[in-house]
Scaffold this active site. Structure first.
Site, mmCIF file in Angstrom:
data_model
loop_
_atom_site.group_PDB
_atom_site.id
_atom_site.type_symbol
_atom_site.label_atom_id
_atom_site.label_comp_id
_atom_site.label_asym_id
_atom_site.label_seq_id
_atom_site.Cartn_x
_atom_site.Cartn_y
_atom_site.Cartn_z
ATOM 1 N N ARG A 78 0.789 -1.244 0.049
ATOM 2 C CA ARG A 78 -0.091 -0.098 -0.117
ATOM 3 C C ARG A 78 0.883 1.183 -0.093
ATOM 4 O O ARG A 78 1.655 1.464 0.935
ATOM 5 C CB ARG A 78 -0.978 0.024 1.245
ATOM 6 C CG ARG A 78 -1.959 1.149 1.301
ATOM 7 C CD ARG A 78 -2.715 0.823 2.583
ATOM 8 N NE ARG A 78 -3.863 1.942 2.883
ATOM 9 C CZ ARG A 78 -3.734 2.965 3.517
ATOM 10 N NH1 ARG A 78 -2.691 2.817 4.425
ATOM 11 N NH2 ARG A 78 -4.741 3.810 3.703
ATOM 12 N N ASN A 155 -6.961 8.215 2.894
ATOM 13 C CA ASN A 155 -6.468 7.682 4.120
ATOM 14 C C ASN A 155 -7.433 8.120 5.270
ATOM 15 O O ASN A 155 -7.405 9.437 5.236
ATOM 16 C CB ASN A 155 -5.077 7.611 4.242
ATOM 17 C CG ASN A 155 -4.519 7.092 5.591
ATOM 18 O OD1 ASN A 155 -4.531 5.730 5.625
ATOM 19 N ND2 ASN A 155 -4.298 7.930 6.403
ATOM 20 N N GLU A 156 -7.995 7.309 5.946
ATOM 21 C CA GLU A 156 -8.598 7.617 7.326
ATOM 22 C C GLU A 156 -9.286 9.153 7.006
ATOM 23 O O GLU A 156 -8.845 9.984 7.783
ATOM 24 C CB GLU A 156 -7.360 7.760 8.472
ATOM 25 C CG GLU A 156 -6.785 6.436 8.720
ATOM 26 C CD GLU A 156 -5.750 6.616 9.578
ATOM 27 O OE1 GLU A 156 -5.744 7.761 10.206
ATOM 28 O OE2 GLU A 156 -4.827 5.516 9.802
ATOM 29 N N HIS A 222 -8.429 0.252 10.051
ATOM 30 C CA HIS A 222 -7.307 0.168 10.519
ATOM 31 C C HIS A 222 -7.083 -0.193 11.923
ATOM 32 O O HIS A 222 -8.209 0.464 12.780
ATOM 33 C CB HIS A 222 -6.590 1.649 10.373
ATOM 34 C CG HIS A 222 -6.415 2.020 8.916
ATOM 35 N ND1 HIS A 222 -5.957 3.245 8.853
ATOM 36 C CD2 HIS A 222 -6.695 1.202 7.804
ATOM 37 C CE1 HIS A 222 -5.848 3.305 7.340
ATOM 38 N NE2 HIS A 222 -6.078 2.138 6.878
ATOM 39 N N TYR A 224 -5.477 -0.263 15.522
ATOM 40 C CA TYR A 224 -4.595 0.208 16.575
ATOM 41 C C TYR A 224 -5.145 -0.155 17.834
ATOM 42 O O TYR A 224 -5.707 -0.967 18.225
ATOM 43 C CB TYR A 224 -4.071 1.451 16.412
ATOM 44 C CG TYR A 224 -3.352 1.671 14.970
ATOM 45 C CD1 TYR A 224 -1.970 1.277 14.867
ATOM 46 C CD2 TYR A 224 -3.989 1.994 13.637
ATOM 47 C CE1 TYR A 224 -1.259 1.412 13.612
ATOM 48 C CE2 TYR A 224 -3.320 2.002 12.582
ATOM 49 C CZ TYR A 224 -2.153 1.707 12.577
ATOM 50 O OH TYR A 224 -1.376 1.829 11.457
ATOM 51 N N GLU A 251 -4.444 -1.067 7.944
ATOM 52 C CA GLU A 251 -3.246 -0.845 8.569
ATOM 53 C C GLU A 251 -3.259 -1.254 9.864
ATOM 54 O O GLU A 251 -4.440 -1.646 10.465
ATOM 55 C CB GLU A 251 -3.167 0.649 8.829
ATOM 56 C CG GLU A 251 -2.677 1.597 7.489
ATOM 57 C CD GLU A 251 -2.560 3.125 8.187
ATOM 58 O OE1 GLU A 251 -2.345 3.220 9.227
ATOM 59 O OE2 GLU A 251 -2.867 3.749 7.199
ATOM 60 N N TRP A 280 1.379 -1.453 9.111
ATOM 61 C CA TRP A 280 2.077 -0.267 9.021
ATOM 62 C C TRP A 280 3.311 -0.251 9.842
ATOM 63 O O TRP A 280 3.296 -0.709 10.921
ATOM 64 C CB TRP A 280 1.216 0.780 9.474
ATOM 65 C CG TRP A 280 1.752 2.033 9.459
ATOM 66 C CD1 TRP A 280 2.635 2.789 10.341
ATOM 67 C CD2 TRP A 280 1.366 3.108 8.255
ATOM 68 N NE1 TRP A 280 2.967 4.304 9.956
ATOM 69 C CE2 TRP A 280 2.195 4.318 8.628
ATOM 70 C CE3 TRP A 280 0.634 3.131 7.217
ATOM 71 C CZ2 TRP A 280 2.160 5.482 7.773
ATOM 72 C CZ3 TRP A 280 0.689 4.072 6.483
ATOM 73 C CH2 TRP A 280 1.490 5.374 6.630
#
Length: 473
Positions: A78, A155-156, A222, A224, A251, A280
């Site tokens: 990516r 992105n985001e 994503h 996290y 990610e 990531w």
């Protein structure tokens, strides 16, 4: 827990509708396609992403990274690009070169515009509409590359504020791309800095999928700090599986300032269920998240512990990646459709960030605390991340032995300190006094219950943690 309410009948209708809505597209496709919640390459073979993110736009001279990433076994990369709204624009010629590097190294290219990161909360962030403008401006580099390229619109694309229009804006962006002739598989990122703690993407995914006339859209979450337990991971991804909607983990990391994601659960669940992922990131992280580098200084011979885990560990890239058959390799085995419904343990209810610089929020679901005596509330201030001139703070509010309907937290700044942005609270400053009040969804707390809010600030000289007071209403 927010946005968890819905009628059983509506869920059943949505499930039935999904059976008919998410089949193969009637539109002709020249590259990747989506069917039954799975991604297929141009030869009709199932393709499961196993790769990493590479920050090309900030390190455009690191072209050897593509070969190095491939040599470690990845099948996808990516690639971070810029539309020019926040960073230096990647030209059509540069994008063509990136695509050629991917093809030369037999990697599928997921191209993303990074300028949209945190729109609605991050100053200067671009809209999805601006991202589409960029894609259309470089259409010449994309057209004809549908077999090798997936377009990740932005992105985001929203932070933890003003994200309610995500579904409408994402649907409109997809339609604009299709109307302009972009035939690639499209990938769309979740709001809330990609982590979708509000379930906005999860709950609106069928609508967004059906907005694509080609029915060729993949969703990306994503993972996290919000995704720090196996139950949260399997519940979130499982809900997409059960509805036949394609989902990837676009990610994730082994650690983050907003919490400790369960990377082992991410890797095991995605492998068991044929879900793609992209860790990531390869190298070049800064601003306090250097621990997310997989290779030290872009050197493939100096993998970090995170790089070793992702490339060489259990369920990692070397064990599980299969090259796309469009490069002439052996087609990967297909994964069976789900046979059991996913668990229903609700995912987390909190926000954070993912990519450099560290300008985004952390979770708001704290561990249980001992309630303060009597009524009222208490507050605990902590610094969760600090870098030269800046820091990220977190304040936990806990109700006493009686329920409260609202709260106000105050503290006094030291010389050289200031607060620049916040989430999960309305924060104002008057001189050195900071006042934080609950927002609509986190003011009511049961006896002993807690919530948290976060903020970003600056400092000079020193950055002491102040005493805080909490007043209940």
């Amino acid at each position: 827990m927010r946005r968890l309410f819905g009628a059983v009948g509506a869920v059943l209708l949505a499930t039935v509708a999904a059976v008919f809505a998410f089949g193969p597209s009637a539109h002709a496709a020249t590259g990747f396609t989506v069917s039954g919640g799975k991604l297929y390459d141009a030869n009709g073979n199932e393709f499961v992403m196993r790769g990493v993110n590479h920050a090309h736009t900030w390190y455009a001279n690191q072209t050897s990274s593509f070969a190095n990433i491939k040599a470690l076994g990845a099948n996808t990369v990516r690639v971070v690009l810029s539309s020019g709204d926040r960073w230096t624009r990647n030209s059509a010629d540069d994008v063509s070169n990136v695509i050629q590097l991917c093809k030369t190294n037999r990697l599928i290219c997921v191209l993303e515009v990074h300028d949209t990161t945190g729109y609605g909360e991050q100053s200067g962030a671009a809209t999805l509409d601006q991202a589409v403008d960029y894609w259309l401006s470089i259409a010449g580099a994309l057209n004809g590359q549908e077999r090798y390229v997936i377009v990740n619109i932005g992105n985001e694309p929203y932070g933890n504020q003003n994200y309610s229009s995500w579904a409408t804006d994402t649907s409109n962006a997809i339609r604009r791309l299709r109307t302009a002739g972009i035939a690639h598989t499209i990938m769309v990122d979740a709001p809330n800095w990609g982590q979708d703690w509000s379930f906005t993407m999860r709950d609106n995914a069928p609508t967004v999928f059906n907005a694509d006339p080609a029915r060729n859209t993949v969703f990306s979450v994503h993972m996290y700090g919000v995704f720090d337990t196996a139950a949260e991971i399997s519940d979130y991804l499982g809900r997409f599986r059960s509805r036949g909607l394609p989902i990837v983990v676009g990610e994730f990391g082994h650690y983050h300032s907003d919490g400790d994601p369960d990377e082992d659960a991410i890797l095991s669940y995605t492998q068991a269920n044929g879900i793609g992922w992209l860790g990531w990131s390869w190298s070049g992280n800064s601003g306090g998240v250097e621990y997310l580098d997989m290779a030290t200084s872009f050197n493939p011979n100096q993998l970090t512990s995170w790089g070793q885990r992702l490339f060489n560990g259990t369920n990692g890239i070397r064990q599980t990646a299969r090259e796309a058959s469009v490069f002439g390799g052996t087609p990967p085995p297909t994964t069976p459709p789900p046979t059991t419904p996913p668990p229903t343990t609700p995912p987390p209810t909190t926000p954070p960030p993912t990519t450099p610089p560290p300008t985004t929020p952390p979770p708001t679901t704290p561990p249980p605390t001992t309630p303060p005596p009597g009524g009222g509330c208490t507050a605990t201030y902590s610094i969760t991340g600090q870098w030269q001139g800046g820091f990220q703070g977190d304040v936990r509010v806990t109700a006493g032995s009686s329920a409260i309907t609202g709260w106000t937290v105050r503290w006094t700044l030291a010389g050289g300190q200031s607060v620049s942005q916040s989430w999960n609270a309305t924060v104002t400053s008057s001189g050195t006094t900071v006042t934080a009040r609950n927002v609509s969804y986190n003011g009511q707390l049961g006896a002993g219950a807690s919530t948290s809010f976060g903020f970003l600030g600056s400092w000079s000289g020193s950055n002491p943690a102040p005493a805080v007071t909490c007043t209940a209403s």
